[in-house]
Motif scaffolding. Structure first.
Motif, short mmCIF file in Angstrom:
data_model
loop_
_atom_site.label_atom_id
_atom_site.label_comp_id
_atom_site.label_asym_id
_atom_site.label_seq_id
_atom_site.Cartn_x
_atom_site.Cartn_y
_atom_site.Cartn_z
N SER A 279 -13.78 3.45 -2.16
CA SER A 279 -12.62 3.66 -1.27
C SER A 279 -11.91 2.35 -0.91
O SER A 279 -10.67 2.28 -0.95
N CYS A 283 -7.88 1.30 -1.50
CA CYS A 283 -7.04 0.85 -0.39
C CYS A 283 -6.40 -0.50 -0.68
O CYS A 283 -5.22 -0.71 -0.40
N SER A 286 -3.69 -0.12 -3.21
CA SER A 286 -2.52 0.45 -2.57
C SER A 286 -1.71 -0.63 -1.85
O SER A 286 -0.48 -0.65 -1.91
N ALA A 340 -7.44 8.01 0.50
CA ALA A 340 -6.93 6.76 -0.05
C ALA A 340 -6.16 7.02 -1.35
O ALA A 340 -5.08 6.43 -1.58
N HIS A 343 -2.74 8.77 -0.58
CA HIS A 343 -1.77 7.81 -0.04
C HIS A 343 -1.26 6.88 -1.14
O HIS A 343 -0.05 6.55 -1.18
#
Length: 466
Positions: A279, A283, A286, A340, A343
């Motif tokens: 995860s 993130c 991103s 995650a 998004h």
């Protein structure tokens, strides 16, 4: 042995305490006693004097007030072990006030000190009232960590570095520094800009290390996972950060390295491990995508958005990286990973709902859009050449099923046996009840198709014998 051990530990702690007041011990004897105490302290049973408030204070004074590096490091080893084995000792150490001196000792450019003090401060962040912002502001902890990371970056990026002659303590020190760095950013969020000078060193280390092999089962083992975590709380919007994350000489290097690690990780880890281990990587990727220049954003999207081969079947069915990510979108064992991923894909769609549905299909997009309060009818989205040239969506030249994301010309007809009249009637009743319940929730306002069919005369009243 147990009473004898307690008696020995009590005697050593007492002698070390007296030495602080009266200077009764010779340096060699003091170090010998600390070595013995370290061995006794490995098992906390019958070693209580080590873990008392007075015991922790005595060790702290030897660790940070001694003029001898050997004595200080021996005391630090006992302290670290105590804080690891007995969580209540962590607050005892913080209460001594020696965390401030620990930050100063961290500036020594000594790998043993870096390893021991970083571990001590790291343990002190769990279950205590340590004032991390004060350490960052008054003792410049963020700058110290950045300087230590700079030395590691220089070492690891040097072509002359020989693994045969490498000091293993340097790698151990790097691991503890990265752990402390992450916790410091967690507990001093208002001082996050103070940690920005470390970004170039973290990215240099990340790109200098050799990638794990394709066969490895744990590609995010230290230091890779720790490097990812260190970037988790940082911002990449400033010019300094952008120069580090998208360096002019190789703007794709960091993004490419993250994607390479993601490819390895999505294949290697089980569902139970994905949540905690992978995860953070999604993130960080991103965040890198969010502030990236256009060419880097495009390269990330090219790697992660479904390809034409992915669309030969329902999205998420192939073995590619995009499919693996989509399959984990709704993984019940990894809900945070799913958030995650969703998004990330929404950001890669320029946060446009229509583009989002085109990229992943309404089946994946609907839950995310509902949580965001965004209403969209997938059938109103054109599904062919319209996407050509769009920055937020991969070029699609064939009609696509807006629900599944699959090319319409590759869909296979569903073969089902013809329903009997009784089955049709029962199905109509179930649909009628379902739509009536949905209308009462207020979530949707939709015409009940069964009711509409009855009004339009599409239902035929049958006699009892038919």
């Amino acid at each position: 042995m147990s009473p004898a051990k307690l008696e020995a530990v009590t005697s050593i702690v007492s002698r070390l305490s007296d030495d602080l007041q009266y200077g009764t011990l010779q340096p060699e004897k003091r170090d010998t006693l600390l070595e013995e105490l370290k061995i006794y302290g490995r098992d906390p049973s019958f070693a209580d004097p080590i873990f008392t408030k007075d015991g922790i204070k005595t060790l702290s004074r030897h660790a940070f007030d001694s003029s001898s590096d050997t004595t200080a490091q021996n005391a630090l080893r006992v302290l670290c072990n105590a804080l690891l084995l007995k969580p209540e000792t962590r607050q005892s150490f913080v209460s001594t006030g020696y965390a401030l001196k620990a930050c100063r000792r961290l500036q020594n450019n000594n790998p043993d000190d870096e390893f021991l003090v970083s571990r001590l401060l790291l343990l002190s962040t769990y279950g205590t009232n340590i004032d991390m912002p004060k350490l960052v502001e008054a003792e410049q902890l963020a700058n110290t960590l950045a300087n230590n990371l700079a030395r590691h970056a220089e070492r690891l990026s040097s072509e002359s570095t020989s693994k045969a002659n490498a000091n293993p303590m340097l790698d151990m020190a790097l691991v503890e520094t990265l752990k402390l760095f992450f916790n410091a950013t967690q507990y001093a969020p208002d001082n996050i800009s103070s940690f920005e000078p470390a970004i170039p060193h973290i990215t240099t280390i990340l790109c200098s290390l050799s990638l794990p092999s394709q066969q490895t089962k744990t590609p995010l083992d230290p230091p890779f996972g720790l490097l990812i975590n260190a970037l988790m709380n940082l911002k990449f919007s400033s010019s300094t950060a952008k120069d580090a994350v998208y360096p002019p000489s190789s703007p794709f290097s960091v993004a490419d390295r993250l994607i390479q690690l993601l490819v390895l990780s999505m294949k290697a880890y089980s569902s139970a491990d994905l949540e905690q281990i992978v995860s953070p990587l999604v993130c960080v990727l991103s965040a890198v995508h969010e502030d990236a220049p256009a060419p880097v954003r495009k390269s990330i999207r090219d790697a992660l958005l479904p390809t034409e081969s992915d669309r030969e079947d329902v999205l998420g069915k192939t073995d590619t990286l995009p499919s693996r990510l989509l399959r984990n979108w709704t993984n019940p064992e990894a809900p945070e990973l799913g958030k995650a991923i969703s998004h990330l894909y929404f950001d890669m769609s320029d946060k446009d709902p229509s583009t989002f549905v085109k990229n992943v299909g309404y089946g994946y997009a609907s839950g995310f859009l509902f949580q965001k309060g965004i209403n969209i009818d997938p059938h109103t989205i054109k599904n062919s050449e319209e996407a050509e040239g769009s920055d937020g969506v991969r070029e699609i030249r064939r009609p696509v099923n807006p629900i599944t994301g699959q090319f319409l010309d590759t869909e296979k007809p569903v073969e089902m046996p013809e329903m009997t009249d009784e089955e049709k009637e029962r199905e109509a009743e179930r649909l009628f009840v379902l739509f009536e319940r949905l209308k009462k929730t207020g979530i949707i306002d939709v015409q009940n198709p069964v009711e509409q069919a009855m009004r339009e005369g599409q239902f035929e009243e049958l006699s009892d014998d038919e």
